[in-house]
Design a protein around this motif. Structure first.
Motif, PDB file in Angstrom:
ATOM      1  N   TYR A   1     -37.015  -3.317 -30.536  1.00  0.00           N
ATOM      2  CA  TYR A   1     -38.425  -2.957 -30.389  1.00  0.00           C
ATOM      3  C   TYR A   1     -39.065  -2.591 -31.723  1.00  0.00           C
ATOM      4  O   TYR A   1     -40.241  -2.872 -31.944  1.00  0.00           O
TER       5      TYR A   1
ATOM      6  N   ALA B   1     -42.278  -4.506 -33.206  1.00  0.00           N
ATOM      7  CA  ALA B   1     -43.456  -3.759 -33.659  1.00  0.00           C
ATOM      8  C   ALA B   1     -43.821  -4.184 -35.074  1.00  0.00           C
ATOM      9  O   ALA B   1     -45.002  -4.408 -35.379  1.00  0.00           O
TER      10      ALA B   1
ATOM     11  N   GLY C   1     -52.453  -3.358 -30.702  1.00  0.00           N
ATOM     12  CA  GLY C   1     -52.054  -2.685 -29.464  1.00  0.00           C
ATOM     13  C   GLY C   1     -50.617  -2.983 -29.098  1.00  0.00           C
ATOM     14  O   GLY C   1     -49.866  -2.088 -28.670  1.00  0.00           O
ATOM     15  N   LEU C   2     -50.224  -4.230 -29.277  1.00  0.00           N
ATOM     16  CA  LEU C   2     -48.848  -4.624 -28.971  1.00  0.00           C
ATOM     17  C   LEU C   2     -47.866  -3.934 -29.921  1.00  0.00           C
ATOM     18  O   LEU C   2     -46.804  -3.465 -29.493  1.00  0.00           O
TER      19      LEU C   2
ATOM     20  N   HIS D   1     -48.301  -1.058 -31.346  1.00  0.00           N
ATOM     21  CA  HIS D   1     -48.233   0.345 -30.918  1.00  0.00           C
ATOM     22  C   HIS D   1     -47.322   0.487 -29.697  1.00  0.00           C
ATOM     23  O   HIS D   1     -46.510   1.411 -29.619  1.00  0.00           O
ATOM     24  N   TYR D   2     -47.446  -0.427 -28.752  1.00  0.00           N
ATOM     25  CA  TYR D   2     -46.624  -0.398 -27.545  1.00  0.00           C
ATOM     26  C   TYR D   2     -45.135  -0.493 -27.892  1.00  0.00           C
ATOM     27  O   TYR D   2     -44.323   0.310 -27.420  1.00  0.00           O
ATOM     28  N   TYR D   3     -44.772  -1.467 -28.722  1.00  0.00           N
ATOM     29  CA  TYR D   3     -43.371  -1.633 -29.094  1.00  0.00           C
ATOM     30  C   TYR D   3     -42.861  -0.447 -29.909  1.00  0.00           C
ATOM     31  O   TYR D   3     -41.717  -0.025 -29.758  1.00  0.00           O
TER      32      TYR D   3
ATOM     33  N   LYS E   1     -43.855   2.621 -29.621  1.00  0.00           N
ATOM     34  CA  LYS E   1     -43.658   3.711 -28.659  1.00  0.00           C
ATOM     35  C   LYS E   1     -42.352   3.516 -27.890  1.00  0.00           C
ATOM     36  O   LYS E   1     -41.601   4.473 -27.679  1.00  0.00           O
ATOM     37  N   LEU E   2     -42.069   2.285 -27.481  1.00  0.00           N
ATOM     38  CA  LEU E   2     -40.808   2.016 -26.789  1.00  0.00           C
ATOM     39  C   LEU E   2     -39.619   2.356 -27.674  1.00  0.00           C
ATOM     40  O   LEU E   2     -38.648   2.984 -27.220  1.00  0.00           O
TER      41      LEU E   2
END
Length: 58
Positions: free
Chosen positions: A11, A15, A36-37, A39-41, A43-44
């Protein structure tokens, strides 16, 4: 534990790649999507790192 480590690294790499795509994308929806993607990765990856740390303590 190594499975969690592998996922966190995966991840983090995703990111990083999305951040690079966001830098290369023109301003607008495409850049926002990749940011956004990323940020999502990110966070994971952080979540997996936290689980790893909790398991080390336990």
């Amino acid at each position: 534990m190594t499975d969690l480590q592998t996922k966190a690294e995966k991840y983090e790499a995703k990111a990083s790649q999305c951040e690079e795509w966001a830098r290369q994308a023109p301003d607008g929806p495409q850049r926002n999507f990749f940011e956004g993607l990323a940020h999502y990765y990110s966070k994971l990856a952080t979540d997996f790192r936290q689980v790893i740390e909790k398991r080390k303590v336990a």
